[in-house]
Design an enzyme around this catalytic site. Sequence first.
Site, mmCIF file in Angstrom:
data_model
loop_
_atom_site.group_PDB
_atom_site.id
_atom_site.type_symbol
_atom_site.label_atom_id
_atom_site.label_comp_id
_atom_site.label_asym_id
_atom_site.label_seq_id
_atom_site.Cartn_x
_atom_site.Cartn_y
_atom_site.Cartn_z
ATOM 1 N N SER A 1 73.089 74.232 72.069
ATOM 2 C CA SER A 1 73.201 74.607 70.745
ATOM 3 C C SER A 1 74.386 75.410 70.175
ATOM 4 O O SER A 1 74.492 75.603 69.009
ATOM 5 C CB SER A 1 71.714 75.255 70.544
ATOM 6 O OG SER A 1 71.737 76.511 71.128
ATOM 7 N N LYS B 1 76.754 83.808 66.696
ATOM 8 C CA LYS B 1 76.129 82.587 66.651
ATOM 9 C C LYS B 1 75.117 83.066 65.395
ATOM 10 O O LYS B 1 74.440 84.209 65.629
ATOM 11 C CB LYS B 1 75.264 82.063 67.871
ATOM 12 C CG LYS B 1 74.520 81.113 67.942
ATOM 13 C CD LYS B 1 73.797 80.539 69.292
ATOM 14 C CE LYS B 1 73.116 79.453 69.319
ATOM 15 N NZ LYS B 1 72.508 79.239 70.549
ATOM 16 N N SER C 1 72.710 76.602 76.377
ATOM 17 C CA SER C 1 73.157 76.467 75.186
ATOM 18 C C SER C 1 74.385 77.207 74.893
ATOM 19 O O SER C 1 75.332 77.079 74.071
ATOM 20 C CB SER C 1 72.330 77.094 74.089
ATOM 21 O OG SER C 1 71.141 76.056 73.750
#
Lengths: 90, 479, 484
Positions: C155, C80, C179
């Site tokens: 997210s 990420k 997330s």
Amino acid sequence: MVSKDELRHLGWISRINLSEEEIETFHHQLGDTIKYIDVLETFDSENLTLDYLEVEFSNLREDKTIEFTRDLIPKSSLAQEGYVKGPKMI
Amino acid sequence: MGNILIGLEIHCQLTSLKSKLFCFCHEDYRSFKPNSNICPICCGFPGTLPLLNQKAVEHAAMISNALGSKIPEKIMFYRKNYFYPDLPKNFQITQYNSYGLTSIGSAGSVCISDSKTIRIRRVQLEEDPGRLSYDSGNIHNSNHTLIDYNRSGVALVEIVTEPDFTEPKEVRYFLNKLSSILEHLGVCDTALEGAVRCDANVSLKGGERIEIKNVNSFREVEKALTYEISRQTSLSTRNIRINSETRHWDEQRKITRIARTKEEEQDYRYFPEPDIPLVMLGKDFYTHIEKLVPELPDERLSRFKSKYTLSDHVANILINSKKLADFFESCLKIYYSPVEIANWLVNDLLALIGGEETVILDKLKIEPKHMAELAKLVDEKKISRSNAKQIFTEVFRTGQTPSELLSSTDYSQINDENLIANAVDLVFSSEKSAVEDAKVNSGAINFLVGKVMKMTKGRADPKIVTQLINVKLAQLGNS
Amino acid sequence: MSNLYDLGALEAHRGINQGDFTAEEYVWSIIERIERVEGKVHAFITLNKENALNDAREIDKKIRTKEDAGSLAGVTVGIKDNISTHGLKTTCASKMLENYVPPYDATVVERLKNHGAIVIGKLNLDEFGMGSTTEYSRYGPTHNPWNLDYVPGGSSGGSGAAVSSRECAISLGSDTGGSVRCPASFCSVVGLKPTYGSVSRFGLISYANSLEQIGPICRTVEDVVTVMNAISGHDPNDNTCFLLRSNVPYLHIKKDTAPSSIAIVKELIDGCDPAVSRTIYSALDKFKEFGWESTEISLKSVNYALPSYYTIAMAEASSNLARYDNIRYGFSLPVEGFEWNTYISNVRSNFGEEVKRRILIGSYVLSSGYYSKYYLKARQLRSLLRQELLSNFGKYDLLVGPTMPVLPFRIGEKIDDPLKMYLMDVDTVLANLAGIPAISIPAGHSNGLPIGLQLMAGPFQEQKLIDAASLLENAIDIARSPEI
């Protein structure tokens, strides 16, 4: 609720320029969110405690030095003699 | 100057640490080129986390203890949020007292005289910001602010007093004592540039509080306060309202000036630092700290007075500088003559150094062994006191030992009465009119003594000289 | 299996280790896969092809010379883009970090590399992790591989979509309020949010420090176990990751699992989409078939979890993001001609609108007049919530419910109503507030859209989550990866 003036003040203390358009939309959206979190008030906080994560003194970092040898600040951010270049103050 | 209230906020760096408060960079940033004592942590790079230095907590606790403050069993760190170019994260990690948690010290007190105690509100551990300078040399017409993060993250202890001072002199006493305490603890070298800084707030009765910032040495604080008090007094006698404001001390011009940028009433939005858990010092921590705290100035003072029979005045001067007091005790280890040596140090050495500069003591050429030797020579009457003073000055200047100086120049005292009698005879024959005066006017005897001393280059024992002159005058009178 | 890119972490690792194929062949296969589908999915912000191939050749050399290449040798991992990678741009999907190249590796990245994993690229996210759909990325939204018109969750949407679309074997996400689990649920893969303090946050670019943990997203429970064993455990660079003096318990997949007791949280099931609740109940029946006891319980704290969560998260965010003043790193905007405050207020207006909203509210709830009304109150209620959850773990091994109360929805559908978006996190924030571990495991599909089941356990009880997730994985065969 937050007033538009309050919103402008929040923009200033957060150092974010807000356009008039943003003031208009944020005024409603932030208002909704703040109204939503206002529900916190309805919970009785008497006798409520706070708990914290804890670390023992003995587990704190030892006082020793290690030099960071890689490049850290890009050349484009530097002024003469290795100073970092910032905007003027006044 | 009645009805004045002064409070202090003192920042001292924990200069004897190896590393900064939250990272592995050097605490002693002074020898580095700009931005060469930095790492991702102290420059606030994304993803970095503060790593609390154990020794910094210990040293801050030692200061709290020495200032008679309470040390809690657990401490918390807070974020103080404000934007400023010297602050790489745009918040400072500091401490804050709230909701049952206190900083590393609170509710302390320090005696500055028999009748005056200054209360300590809190002692807290925090990080120093970086340093700013300006490309044109001043803030006003520069195109850039130049930032050096070498100091950023250095461990700093903030000491906040209650507004208990009523005159600038008390502030001086307090700061002298604080310096000495810090030196005795060995946690802060107050002589290093920027290692101690002081902000003061002053209010006259009924007036608003004025903050004085930017005072970069303890010595300047008293001057800044005296200036500020007379400024405020003169305003109030002319019925001009004193507004709460921040003023900066201009060290060159010796005046306070209203701060250039408007420092509005800030809302720092304090909240607990989530990256540092509550630090559990534990029940045994206090005992641990007590063991680390050495003899402090107050105890040392009373020991100097009782053990060495020093006067309060002399002992105080020694104690006010740990280095001077240590110098004194080092001398005693070599030769034990406390009163003699104390007087030499307090009167002669300080005069030569020039007052408050005792902090540079370890850079001097004169060493305890020199002082001890000299005191011994005086005690054993091998040299006269006036010659000893000359030798002292020479040792101070050259670093030669007193015995070296004695053998190269003859300073040894002449005690031989025959030798002195010869000199007296010579003076009596060359200074006939003075001898005549001396017969009727005892004041003129001193003139003759001086002549004899001059002839013997100060080496004659003045007592014997005086005695022989009196005898000779008496003989002349009788004949 | 016909393609190397189909392989999970353990399968790929075994193949490389046994010499069935080289790491380089495998990485090439992944790169080709990315080239084929990335235009549709848009999971990555930055690709790391050249370095990945070089790393693969190094691994192959080690294998040839019989050196230990590590437990994840050759396995492709996507990171990420809010997790720092040394020398590889880390943007947080923000204009503010558009040119930022970290001078160090996050602890988790360093550990994965030490285990032989190969970083294939940096994955899309909502700017700084603030969002539940990956629509708030400066680089445009990621598309759900199951239906490209739909959001992949957020997210860590890039992390969920890339694993589901087989653009990498495994990925790391970060979970502040769901997330990792939300995109795992929306993309039909497995996502674990570990116990707070068991995985180092050093190098994770903070959004809300007291809530977030890095966690793996994988196609199988087995791979989650492998990644967790590689990344978890004490790190001297993170004062909040000291909780375990040595290492978190080593996780493993058990052949037989003794039945546990599970409690269904009524409040979490009640308000959710009927398709979701049906799927959850039928998954629960599977547990019963294996002799697990299940009870329905009520959690009072669900009522104040979300407002507490958002208050704390936004407060911390407003402070964490203050450092982005474009002075030491950032994007190109010369300082000449600007006064300090004007400059930083200008550059900071380049945050995306969701980030701005959260910073503004965060500043608001920390302001002196409001601190005890909002922030302090939220902290107190958080403590209360933790107590309530912990007391339930005295009675039950696991708490269960849906991961998300809704099915994945169309891109753009909810973007104009931030509050509606916030409300979707109601099921996931509990674990973050209480600091406990939680996992999302595929439980079914409705009209081709994935539904995830969430399990929560007591602190450091990850093994219980693995046991239950593994059981469900074997009991119901849910596709993890669609054709694209």
